[in-house]
Design a protein around this motif. Structure first.
Motif, PDB file in Angstrom:
ATOM      1  N   LYS A  57       0.839  -1.190   0.000  1.00  0.00           N
ATOM      2  CA  LYS A  57       0.000   0.000   0.000  1.00  0.00           C
ATOM      3  C   LYS A  57       0.880   1.249   0.000  1.00  0.00           C
ATOM      4  CE  LYS A  57      -2.258   1.215   3.757  1.00  0.00           C
ATOM      5  NZ  LYS A  57      -3.202   1.341   4.839  1.00  0.00           N
ATOM      6  N   GLU A  63       1.398   5.379   0.645  1.00  0.00           N
ATOM      7  CA  GLU A  63       0.934   6.313   1.673  1.00  0.00           C
ATOM      8  C   GLU A  63      -0.337   7.009   1.197  1.00  0.00           C
ATOM      9  OE1 GLU A  63       2.536  10.355   3.754  1.00  0.00           O
ATOM     10  OE2 GLU A  63       4.006   8.758   3.406  1.00  0.00           O
ATOM     11  N   GLU A  65      -3.186   5.596   0.553  1.00  0.00           N
ATOM     12  CA  GLU A  65      -4.097   4.704  -0.155  1.00  0.00           C
ATOM     13  C   GLU A  65      -4.910   3.887   0.836  1.00  0.00           C
ATOM     14  OE1 GLU A  65      -2.262   3.520  -4.473  1.00  0.00           O
ATOM     15  OE2 GLU A  65      -1.690   2.278  -2.777  1.00  0.00           O
ATOM     16  N   GLU A  66      -6.100   3.536   0.407  1.00  0.00           N
ATOM     17  CA  GLU A  66      -6.919   2.659   1.227  1.00  0.00           C
ATOM     18  C   GLU A  66      -6.401   1.238   1.064  1.00  0.00           C
ATOM     19  OE1 GLU A  66     -11.096   3.189   0.743  1.00  0.00           O
ATOM     20  OE2 GLU A  66     -10.889   5.354   0.541  1.00  0.00           O
ATOM     21  N   ASN A  67      -6.970   0.318   1.815  1.00  0.00           N
ATOM     22  CA  ASN A  67      -6.540  -1.072   1.728  1.00  0.00           C
ATOM     23  C   ASN A  67      -6.680  -1.597   0.308  1.00  0.00           C
ATOM     24  OD1 ASN A  67      -5.874  -1.213   4.409  1.00  0.00           O
ATOM     25  ND2 ASN A  67      -7.891  -1.951   5.024  1.00  0.00           N
ATOM     26  N   GLU A  81      -7.235  -4.616  -2.287  1.00  0.00           N
ATOM     27  CA  GLU A  81      -7.834  -5.948  -2.365  1.00  0.00           C
ATOM     28  C   GLU A  81      -6.933  -6.829  -3.208  1.00  0.00           C
ATOM     29  OE1 GLU A  81     -11.963  -6.611  -3.191  1.00  0.00           O
ATOM     30  OE2 GLU A  81     -12.444  -4.583  -2.496  1.00  0.00           O
TER      31      GLU A  81
END
Length: 180
Positions: free
Chosen positions: A111, A113, A115-117, A119
């Motif tokens: 990930k 910096e 950013e969301e999780n 998938e």
């Protein structure tokens, strides 16, 4: 003498063509897309107000200088700095194989910096894949650096599609242009 030189040239040319034909298209396509994505991300991380002086540092006969301030993000200086070690970012990618089509793509698993999780589905993280991807990235950069820089300099749309599908044809047999 000329005939044997011609034969040597033919053997070398055939070797080069054979090596190019052996390139793993999925690997090189993935490396090309990841390369463009990493550069786009790095450019977006630069503060918009950061400027750089460009032009001549010489003083004209009338005492003036021909210089102007331009945004640092995406400038020639910035792009030169970026391409020096951008392929090191390939360590953050892993192979993913579609269970239906068996098509291999490359996905960022680390990930960034802010950013969301991410998938992650059906990925394989290993050092060998990262090495191969980094090597492919370096080859793409070596072969298409001028075109890459021009695409960013001219702020073209669909940079990944333009470089990876149109110019280099590394992703030429691919329907979906947005996936890494």
């Amino acid at each position: 003498m000329a005939r044997s030189l011609l034969n040597i040239c033919c053997v070398v040319l055939l070797s080069v063509l054979h090596a190019a034909a052996k390139r793993d298209q999925e690997l090189y396509c993935g490396a090309c897309k990841a390369l463009v994505d990493e550069i786009e991300y790095a450019i977006k991380q630069v503060k918009p107000h950061k400027m750089i002086d460009v032009g001549s540092f010489r003083i004209n006969p009338d005492g003036t200088q021909t210089q102007e301030k331009v945004p640092f993000a995406g400038s020639e200086v910035h792009m030169t700095e970026l391409v020096e070690d951008i392929c090191d970012k390939m360590n953050d990618y892993a192979a993913s194989t579609d269970t239906v089509t068996q098509k291999r793509t490359y996905t960022r698993f680390n990930k960034r910096e802010g950013e969301e999780n991410i998938e992650l589905h059906n990925i394989s993280i290993d050092g060998e894949t990262s090495k191969k991807l980094k090597y492919a990235c370096q080859n793409v950069l070596e072969d298409y650096e001028e075109e890459l820089l021009q695409i960013f300099r001219e702020k073209k749309e669909n940079k990944s599609h333009l470089l990876c599908n149109v110019i280099s044809e590394l992703c030429s047999n691919e329907e979906d242009h947005d996936e890494l």
